[in-house]
Design a protein around this motif. Structure first.
Motif, mmCIF file in Angstrom:
data_model
loop_
_atom_site.group_PDB
_atom_site.id
_atom_site.type_symbol
_atom_site.label_atom_id
_atom_site.label_comp_id
_atom_site.label_asym_id
_atom_site.label_seq_id
_atom_site.Cartn_x
_atom_site.Cartn_y
_atom_site.Cartn_z
ATOM 1 N N TYR A 284 0.820 -1.198 0.000
ATOM 2 C CA TYR A 284 0.000 0.000 0.000
ATOM 3 C C TYR A 284 0.863 1.259 0.000
ATOM 4 O O TYR A 284 1.990 1.264 0.476
ATOM 5 N N PHE A 285 0.284 2.344 -0.534
ATOM 6 C CA PHE A 285 0.872 3.654 -0.320
ATOM 7 C C PHE A 285 -0.252 4.685 -0.293
ATOM 8 O O PHE A 285 -1.343 4.453 -0.832
ATOM 9 N N ALA A 286 0.014 5.813 0.374
ATOM 10 C CA ALA A 286 -0.997 6.857 0.503
ATOM 11 C C ALA A 286 -0.414 8.197 0.089
ATOM 12 O O ALA A 286 0.797 8.435 0.199
ATOM 13 N N PHE A 287 -1.299 9.070 -0.384
ATOM 14 C CA PHE A 287 -0.948 10.428 -0.795
ATOM 15 C C PHE A 287 -1.825 11.367 0.016
ATOM 16 O O PHE A 287 -3.046 11.309 -0.077
ATOM 17 N N SER A 288 -1.200 12.202 0.830
ATOM 18 C CA SER A 288 -1.970 13.048 1.742
ATOM 19 C C SER A 288 -1.517 14.495 1.653
ATOM 20 O O SER A 288 -0.322 14.776 1.616
ATOM 21 N N VAL A 289 -2.483 15.416 1.595
ATOM 22 C CA VAL A 289 -2.196 16.845 1.516
ATOM 23 C C VAL A 289 -2.860 17.548 2.693
ATOM 24 O O VAL A 289 -4.056 17.379 2.936
ATOM 25 N N VAL A 290 -2.065 18.323 3.420
ATOM 26 C CA VAL A 290 -2.575 19.076 4.565
ATOM 27 C C VAL A 290 -2.265 20.553 4.348
ATOM 28 O O VAL A 290 -1.154 20.906 3.937
ATOM 29 N N SER A 291 -3.251 21.412 4.608
ATOM 30 C CA SER A 291 -3.003 22.843 4.590
ATOM 31 C C SER A 291 -2.263 23.204 5.864
ATOM 32 O O SER A 291 -2.777 23.002 6.969
ATOM 33 N N ALA A 292 -1.049 23.718 5.720
ATOM 34 C CA ALA A 292 -0.219 23.995 6.890
ATOM 35 C C ALA A 292 -0.403 25.412 7.406
ATOM 36 O O ALA A 292 0.297 25.863 8.290
ATOM 37 N N GLU A 293 -1.383 26.129 6.839
ATOM 38 C CA GLU A 293 -1.568 27.535 7.173
ATOM 39 C C GLU A 293 -1.847 27.747 8.659
ATOM 40 O O GLU A 293 -1.356 28.669 9.285
ATOM 41 N N SER A 294 -2.648 26.820 9.221
ATOM 42 C CA SER A 294 -3.054 27.005 10.621
ATOM 43 C C SER A 294 -2.224 26.167 11.589
ATOM 44 O O SER A 294 -2.503 26.148 12.779
ATOM 45 N N LEU A 295 -1.242 25.456 11.072
ATOM 46 C CA LEU A 295 -0.462 24.582 11.938
ATOM 47 C C LEU A 295 0.584 25.378 12.717
ATOM 48 O O LEU A 295 1.177 26.315 12.208
#
Length: 449
Positions: A284-295
């Motif tokens: 398996y592999f996963a592709f994940s995108v997170v908005s880092a604006e509020s991190l």
């Protein structure tokens, strides 16, 4: 001996470019061979690396002249990738070699980075010169973005990893599908907003990819495997960025490596805006995108040219510690709430427990969470244990997951029917708790050995 196997999939159909690529492959193969010899001399390694660098620069110049001669529309993008490698990556690697006096570890790091970059670049950007890669998209309607992204990832998995991927979840939230390695890249957009993109690989998938590339069976993920993967991942994301100009992934700010625990930590900070899980038949592999604006706050250390070698080493040590402390995951499939409650009480303190009350829900759980063992009720209604096992064995993505039957029948014919299906074993529901625990302990101990 480790070596990169040249085959027709690397050819773009322009004779002098293909010839120069073969020289690059041949040179890297010789350096790979040298890196595995204890008696190698520093002078020989220096000369080999100097030759590789000089040929690479000459190749870039020749390829750029050719692209200009045919008025190649993506020339500026292609040249920018060349410049990044020859003016940033290569000088940093040379400095590292000097600082470490061409140690075996620094040479492995140098080769891992070069192999990952060259292979992915040859499979994608160079193929595009001859029109052999897929089309690029510009402005995509919002409702179609995810479908286009899925299609792109499937295509790139074939081009770069030589694997057929299929989407199995659009809401991956860090589910544990085995030992994983996570490469995270932070990008800054035009308006200074930040995005964090993470590629999560199951270790057996990584080993398959790298073993195919280097024509050598790797028993575990080491520094070479990880460094090749880092640069394959960079090229993978570069291709996605080029095909989706509307996604403001403009400048790569930093790179980091996450353990599975750190990945879960990051998901708790901010839920991904897009998180896709794929199966390849090899893992398996996963592709994940997170908005880092509020991190806020950092959960991992960044990797840069100065600390890359030590960062990879420390990451592997952390990952090994996390894997050693990881509990085995067991899926219990039974239509009886009483039996589920019993197994929960018996196993939850020692194992990570998943539960399902039907065969259909069990298949869904297996696809996303990938247990280490399935305890499967043999006498379920509608779709019984035999049919469920047949469904598991018929899907190559999950066919190798071990299954033990749970059964309330102990007569000779029933036991014979269960054994005929060749499960890993069977447990009578009437067995004492101690016996069930001992059976499971013996199973995992034998499997690990």
């Amino acid at each position: 001996m480790s070596h990169i196997v040249w085959d027709k999939s690397y050819e773009i159909g322009v004779d002098f470019i293909d010839k120069e690529h073969k020289i690059l492959f041949s040179t890297m193969n010789k350096l790979l061979s040298l890196s595995e010899r204890e008696e190698k001399s520093e002078w020989v390694c220096r000369e080999g690396i100097k030759y590789l660098k000089n040929h690479t620069e000459e190749h870039f110049e020749n390829e750029e002249k050719y692209m200009q001669s045919i008025n190649y529309s993506e020339y500026d993008i292609h040249k920018r990738l060349h410049d990044d490698f020859r003016y940033k990556t290569m000088p940093a690697l040379e400095d590292e070699l000097e600082e470490n006096q061409y140690s075996a570890e620094s040479i492995r790091h140098f080769l891992g980075v070069c192999i990952g970059w060259v292979l992915a670049h040859t499979k994608t950007e160079d193929q595009a010169i001859a029109g052999k890669t897929g089309s690029r998209w510009g402005a995509i309607p919002h409702g179609e973005e995810k479908d286009a992204l899925e299609a792109t990832i499937v295509q790139l998995s074939q081009e770069i990893f030589q694997l057929k991927a299929k989407l199995i979840s659009e809401q991956y939230a860090g589910e544990d599908f085995g030992n994983v390695f996570c490469c995270r890249f932070s990008y800054c957009g035009e308006k200074k907003e930040r995005w964090e993109v993470t590629l999560i690989y199951e270790d057996r998938l990584l080993l398959k990819i790298i073993s195919n590339i280097l024509n050598k069976e790797y028993p575990k993920v080491d520094d070479m495997v990880l460094n090749v993967t880092r640069y394959l991942s960079r090229q993978f994301l570069e291709q996605i960025r080029e095909r989706f100009p509307a996604i403001d992934l403009l400048d790569l700010e930093n790179e980091s490596l996450l353990t599975h625990g750190q990945l879960l930590n990051s998901f708790q900070r901010e839920h991904p805006v897009c998180s896709l899980l794929f199966s390849t038949g090899e893992g398996y592999f996963a592709f994940s995108v997170v908005s880092a604006e509020s991190l806020s706050g950092k959960i991992v250390s960044e990797i840069n040219h100065q600390n890359a070698m030590n960062a990879v080493k420390e990451y592997l040590e952390k990952e090994t510690e996390e894997q050693e402390s990881r509990r085995y995951k067991i899926l219990v499939v039974d239509d009886s709430e009483f039996m589920l409650a019993r197994m929960r009480q018996l196993l939850a303190d020692k194992y990570d427990l998943l539960e399902s009350d039907s065969s259909i829900s069990a298949i869904k759980v297996i696809a996303v969470n990938r247990p280490d063992l399935v305890l499967l009720d043999y006498e379920m209604p509608i779709c019984d244990g035999k049919q469920t096992l047949e469904m598991i064995r018929s899907d190559r993505d999950i066919a190798d997951i071990p299954v033990m039957f749970l059964t309330s029948r102990s007569d000779k014919d029933s036991v014979k029917n269960v054994k005929a299906l060749k499960p890993e074993g069977y447990l009578l529901k009437t067995m004492p708790d101690d016996f069930i625990l001992k059976t499971l302990e013996d199973f995992f101990e034998k499997r690990d050995q």
